[in-house]
Design an enzyme around this catalytic site. Structure first.
Site, short mmCIF file in Angstrom:
data_model
loop_
_atom_site.label_atom_id
_atom_site.label_comp_id
_atom_site.label_asym_id
_atom_site.label_seq_id
_atom_site.Cartn_x
_atom_site.Cartn_y
_atom_site.Cartn_z
CB SER A 111 -0.86 0.07 1.26
OG SER A 111 -1.53 -1.13 1.49
CG HIS A 132 -2.49 -0.66 -3.67
ND1 HIS A 132 -2.82 0.65 -3.40
CD2 HIS A 132 -2.81 -1.36 -2.55
CE1 HIS A 132 -3.29 0.73 -2.17
NE2 HIS A 132 -3.31 -0.47 -1.64
CD GLU A 144 -2.78 3.57 -6.04
OE1 GLU A 144 -2.45 4.74 -6.16
OE2 GLU A 144 -2.64 2.94 -4.97
CG ASN A 182 -2.99 3.80 1.01
OD1 ASN A 182 -4.05 3.87 1.61
ND2 ASN A 182 -2.46 2.66 0.64
#
Ligand SMILES: NC(=O)c1ccc[n+]([C@@H]2O[C@H](COP(=O)([O-])OP(=O)(O)OC[C@H]3O[C@@H](n4cnc5c(N)ncnc54)[C@H](O)[C@@H]3O)[C@@H](O)[C@H]2O)c1
Length: 284
Positions: A111, A132, A144, A182
């Site tokens: 992450s 991700h 991602e 994130n």
């Protein structure tokens, strides 16, 4: 948590999956959750998303293997989803490189950690990429794709193509702390934590604010409980380590909860005493 979700998604799209974990119990509970969990294969049949025939094919597509070597030996794609810890992931990438076929894509579900750093100790760095997934991977539509400085354009394209094949949308992120998702999502969580710790708003009101005001399906604390508070803490620690930016100093309350065994929603993490709602004794 993520390994089993990712395994299920691929199995439902016709891929043969070999799942492995150093904790054998995690493999057992993983398979059980894939079959019977709230987003599992049987639940998908009940919701009309899979036919019984597709469900049995999906279950048959997943095997478990206690040894990493066996799990990787014939893999075209390896997705690492172990704890968010740089050294651990570096070591795993080294092991994967030594046992997977020379053409395999080596991906990490990290992450927050730098793909370049995770790949640092291996020689096939052009074949590494970040993939991700979002929790719960069975229903979230985004992946991602993280391009490290050595990731080949071909690998980015292959990984993006695979993401489309499993019914999801890829977005391309650079190998910067927090990538895109994130950096945005954890910024919201950090602000929510400040409001809570400074006693400027209640847990429920902060969650209600984002759900009703911004149409988020979960508030920031409900989401943190859902994701797992130990994982959340590791992610924020890793952002702080990578940036030295004080905005990523982990919230005291989060650290306190994790230390005391409050690791998030206990229906999702059986080892957890609870999440924010249980710790602060607020009704969900
Ligand atoms: N939880 C989330 O919502 C979420 C979402 C997206 C990405 N991620 C990322 O996915 C990764 C995993 O997170 P999680 O929440 O699934 O964690 P988790 O704690 O649920 O699972 C991690 C698993 O890794 C296994 N493991 C640890 N070291 C290992 C090793 N050396 N060999 C084999 N297995 C090993 C553990 O036994 C455990 O079962 C992390 O990088 C995290 O940042 C998590």
């Amino acid at each position: 948590m993520m390994g089993r979700q990712i395994a299920q998604v691929f199995a439902q799209h016709g891929y043969e999956v070999e799942a492995t974990d150093e904790d054998q119990q995690a493999l057992k509970t993983g398979i059980d959750e894939i079959a019977n969990g709230p987003y599992g294969i049987h639940a998908s049949v009940s919701r009309g998303k899979l036919t019984p025939d597709q469900a049995s094919k999906a279950l048959a597509n997943i095997k478990t293997s206690p040894k990493l070597d066996d799990a990787c030996r014939n893999a075209n794609l390896v997705i690492e989803a172990a704890f968010e810890d740089l050294q651990l992931k570096q070591n795993l990438f080294q092991k994967i490189e030594s046992v997977a076929p020379a053409t395999a894509i080596i991906a990490s579900n990290t992450s927050t950690l730098s793909l370049d750093k995770i790949s640092q100790k291996i020689s096939v760095r052009d074949r590494t990429v970040g993939m991700h997934f979002f929790n719960p991977a069975q229903v979230t539509k985004l992946v991602e794709i993280i391009r490290g400085t050595t990731t080949s354009p071909e690998m980015v394209e292959k990984a993006s193509q695979i993401v489309r094949e499993i019914g999801k949308t890829p977005i391309l992120a650079q190998d910067e702390p927090g990538f895109i998702a994130n950096r945005l999502g954890l910024t919201l969580y950090m602000e929510a934590s400040k409001l809570l710790e400074d006693r400027l708003a209640s847990l429920q009101d902060i969650d209600t604010c984002m759900k009703l005001g911004y149409n988020h399906p979960m508030g920031p604390f409900e989401l943190a409980d859902f994701v797992g508070l130990d994982t959340r803490l590791r992610n924020i620690e890793s952002l702080y380590k990578a940036t030295s930016d004080s905005k990523w100093i982990p919230p005291k309350l989060l650290r306190e909860m994790v230390q005391q065994g409050y690791l998030g929603d206990p229906t999702r993490k059986t080892t957890s005493k609870g999440g924010y709602y249980e710790y602060l004794q607020v009704k969900r």
